[in-house]
Enzyme design. Structure first.
Site: not given
Length: 213
Positions: A116, A122, A125-126, A130
């Site tokens: 990723h 990067i 976003g999750v 978290e």
């Protein structure tokens, strides 16, 4: 008639005391404007000049006033998470039962960067969300009705907005605030946001999680 003659005489006398305007005097009158223009130009040059180089000591001293409240070892005693899913490195601000500010140092060594993305790493976003939830967990697991080390589950998240990509080398500075805590059922509601270099990268209006029973 005598009054008119007297007024004319006074007018001519007053005019005699007025100094004539010469080209030199006109040039001197414009001189202050030229001086101000030169000062403004010099100030603009100073602004455009490169900032002097700083030493490692000077750069390191920028965070000298930031004190660690909970170290990574302390966090390991509160959260059940472990590498590679422990996403809070330290806590630097803490108000019991209310809020906390935590730090996450983002490095290329983290396994999710393998895919990723291979050519443009990067932080997902999750995982940013978290990390905010884990920081909120550090607050909640030290409140009445909870036990440090207990497992808690996500129950929902609303109003998430990502502003800017988070990449390896960034320092993610996170802040959460606990809005509600139900000690009987172990359910918490919180808000959160995170910054990199003083600029917001993610915010969420509400997240809920519950202690596992």
């Amino acid at each position: 008639m005598m009054k008119l003659t007297l007024l004319a005489t006074l007018a001519s006398t007053a005019t005699a005391f007025l100094a004539p305007t010469t080209p030199l005097m006109q040039q001197q009158a414009r001189l202050p404007t030229r001086i101000f223009a030169e000062e403004e130009a010099a100030a603009a040059e100073e602004e455009d000049a490169p900032a002097p180089a700083r030493t490692a000591k000077e750069i390191s001293a920028l965070t000298a006033s930031v004190k660690t409240i909970f170290s990574l070892e302390d966090i390991n005693k509160i959260l059940p998470h472990r590498y590679p899913f422990l996403l809070v490195d330290k806590v630097v601000e803490y108000e019991r039962g209310t809020r906390a500010v935590g730090i996450k140092s983002v490095t290329l060594n983290e396994p999710h960067f393998t895919g990723h993305f291979p050519d443009r790493p990067i932080m997902p976003g999750v995982l940013q969300v978290e990390a905010l939830a884990q920081l909120a967990g550090i607050v909640c697991l030290q409140m009445e009705g909870a036990t440090p080390g207990a497992v808690f589950f996500f129950a929902g998240v609303d109003g998430v907005k990502w502003k800017k990509p988070v990449v390896p080398g960034d320092t993610l500075v996170m802040e959460v605030e606990i809005k509600k805590w139900n000690k009987r059922f172990g359910i918490a509601t919180a808000t959160g946001r995170a910054y990199v270099d003083g600029k917001m990268v993610v915010e969420l209006s509400e997240m809920k999680f519950a202690l596992a029973k």
